[in-house]
Design an enzyme around this catalytic site. Structure first.
Site, PDB file in Angstrom:
ATOM      1  N   GLY A   9     -28.625 -24.594  18.869  1.00 35.09           N
ATOM      2  CA  GLY A   9     -29.950 -25.186  18.530  1.00 35.09           C
ATOM      3  C   GLY A   9     -30.976 -24.682  19.058  1.00 35.09           C
ATOM      4  O   GLY A   9     -31.768 -25.360  19.930  1.00 35.09           O
ATOM      5  N   SER A  10     -31.584 -23.518  19.403  1.00 39.55           N
ATOM      6  CA  SER A  10     -32.681 -23.582  19.279  1.00 39.55           C
ATOM      7  C   SER A  10     -33.532 -23.673  18.625  1.00 39.55           C
ATOM      8  O   SER A  10     -35.070 -23.943  18.586  1.00 39.55           O
ATOM      9  CB  SER A  10     -32.709 -20.961  19.248  1.00 39.55           C
ATOM     10  OG  SER A  10     -32.536 -21.146  18.209  1.00 39.55           O
ATOM     11  N   HIS A 106     -33.520 -22.631   6.449  1.00 41.48           N
ATOM     12  CA  HIS A 106     -32.596 -21.067   6.209  1.00 41.48           C
ATOM     13  C   HIS A 106     -32.927 -20.241   6.635  1.00 41.48           C
ATOM     14  O   HIS A 106     -34.209 -20.295   6.063  1.00 41.48           O
ATOM     15  CB  HIS A 106     -32.866 -21.530   4.130  1.00 41.48           C
ATOM     16  CG  HIS A 106     -31.310 -20.152   3.990  1.00 41.48           C
ATOM     17  ND1 HIS A 106     -30.089 -21.006   3.716  1.00 41.48           N
ATOM     18  CD2 HIS A 106     -31.310 -19.239   3.218  1.00 41.48           C
ATOM     19  CE1 HIS A 106     -29.257 -19.717   3.256  1.00 41.48           C
ATOM     20  NE2 HIS A 106     -30.224 -18.617   3.592  1.00 41.48           N
TER      21      HIS A 106
HETATM   22  C1  GAR Z   1     -30.487 -20.509  11.861  1.00 41.12           C
HETATM   23  O1  GAR Z   1     -30.824 -18.940  12.046  1.00 41.12           O
HETATM   24  C2  GAR Z   1     -30.557 -20.995  11.467  1.00 41.12           C
HETATM   25  O2  GAR Z   1     -31.302 -20.770   9.850  1.00 41.12           O
HETATM   26  C3  GAR Z   1     -29.597 -20.632  10.155  1.00 41.12           C
HETATM   27  O3  GAR Z   1     -28.192 -20.987  11.434  1.00 41.12           O
HETATM   28  C4  GAR Z   1     -29.186 -20.825  12.946  1.00 41.12           C
HETATM   29  C5  GAR Z   1     -29.546 -21.810  13.668  1.00 41.12           C
HETATM   30  O4  GAR Z   1     -29.636 -21.430  14.623  1.00 41.12           O
HETATM   31  N1  GAR Z   1     -29.021 -22.185   9.194  1.00 41.12           N
HETATM   32  C6  GAR Z   1     -28.041 -21.180   8.290  1.00 41.12           C
HETATM   33  O5  GAR Z   1     -27.867 -20.796   8.191  1.00 41.12           O
HETATM   34  C7  GAR Z   1     -27.870 -22.739   7.461  1.00 41.12           C
HETATM   35  N2  GAR Z   1     -27.280 -22.908   6.137  1.00 41.12           N
HETATM   36  P1  GAR Z   1     -30.219 -22.350  16.364  1.00 41.12           P
HETATM   37  O6  GAR Z   1     -28.905 -23.672  16.114  1.00 41.12           O
HETATM   38  O7  GAR Z   1     -30.367 -22.148  17.008  1.00 41.12           O
HETATM   39  O8  GAR Z   1     -30.937 -23.300  15.636  1.00 41.12           O
END
Ligand code: GAR
Length: 212
Positions: A9-10, A106
């Site tokens: 969830g950043s 993405h």
């Molecule tokens: C992020 O890097 C996002 O771009 C990626 O997952 C991570 C989630 O981080 N999303 C994908 O790969 C979607 N296919 P977060 O939970 O810290 O926001």
């Protein structure tokens, strides 16, 4: 707007932080995780935002899961839905329900490197620029009108972790910026292309790697 997550969830945190500015045009009414106990749920709760867990494993079919998800989002009053590290592919009915109001971030400069392991694939391909994309969701995976992109250099000695960290930093800048533009009604979608009428004609910024 609502945010759907599966993990850390950043990016959700970046959207929460952006919303602390009273002039920010989008307010988070609900955060939904499909993964029980996802760390992002704690971030939302700490910010006083309503949360829900809708575990896809509790449903026999994807459609049933997505119907429940849509119902929760609608009930909360969401008009825009941001997928932020939501690691489920969504089907055509869900995409149509939220047509051009469903955003995803993405970790690559789409259309290159859709799918998983984007940083490792960027390193293996030897690209010199990498980054992230915020786009409207279409039924085809990681394919949809591009709202915004942020690029970073791939540096000598990078590994997957260092490159991911560099991209993540710009994800946190890009997502609130793109959501603002959508919430303000400034993004137009025609067929497969999103445009920003009246947007900056010249940003002045160039990213060249190796630098000149
Ligand atoms: C992020 O890097 C996002 O771009 C990626 O997952 C991570 C989630 O981080 N999303 C994908 O790969 C979607 N296919 P977060 O939970 O810290 O926001």
């Amino acid at each position: 707007m609502a945010v759907v997550i599966s993990g850390r969830g950043s990016n959700l945190q970046a959207l929460i932080d952006a919303g602390a500015d009273p002039t920010y045009p989008a307010k988070i009414v609900l955060v939904v995780s499909n993964v029980p106990g996802a760390a992002g749920l704690d971030r939302a709760a700490a910010a006083g935002i309503a949360t829900a867990t809708i575990d896809h494993r509790d449903f026999a079919h994807r459609d049933a899961f997505e119907t429940a998800l849509s119902a929760a989002l609608s009930k909360a009053g969401a008009e825009i839905v941001c997928m932020a590290g939501f690691m489920r592919i969504v089907g055509p009915a869900f995409v149509t329900r939220w047509s051009d109001r469903l955003l995803n971030i993405h970790p690559s400069l789409l259309p290159v490197f859709p799918g998983l392991h984007t940083h490792a694939r960027a390193l293996a391909a030897g690209v010199k620029l990498h980054g992230c994309t915020v786009h409207f969701v279409r039924p085809e995976l990681d394919n949809g009108p591009i709202i915004g992109q942020a690029a970073v250099p791939v540096l000598p000695g990078d590994d997957e972790a260092s490159l991911a960290a560099r991209v993540l930093k710009v994800e946190h800048q890009l997502y609130p910026r793109c959501l603002r533009l959508v919430a303000e009604g400034r993004v137009m979608v025609e067929e497969r292309v999103a445009t920003l009428p009246g947007g900056d004609a010249e940003t002045g910024a160039q990213l060249i790697n190796p630098s000149l």
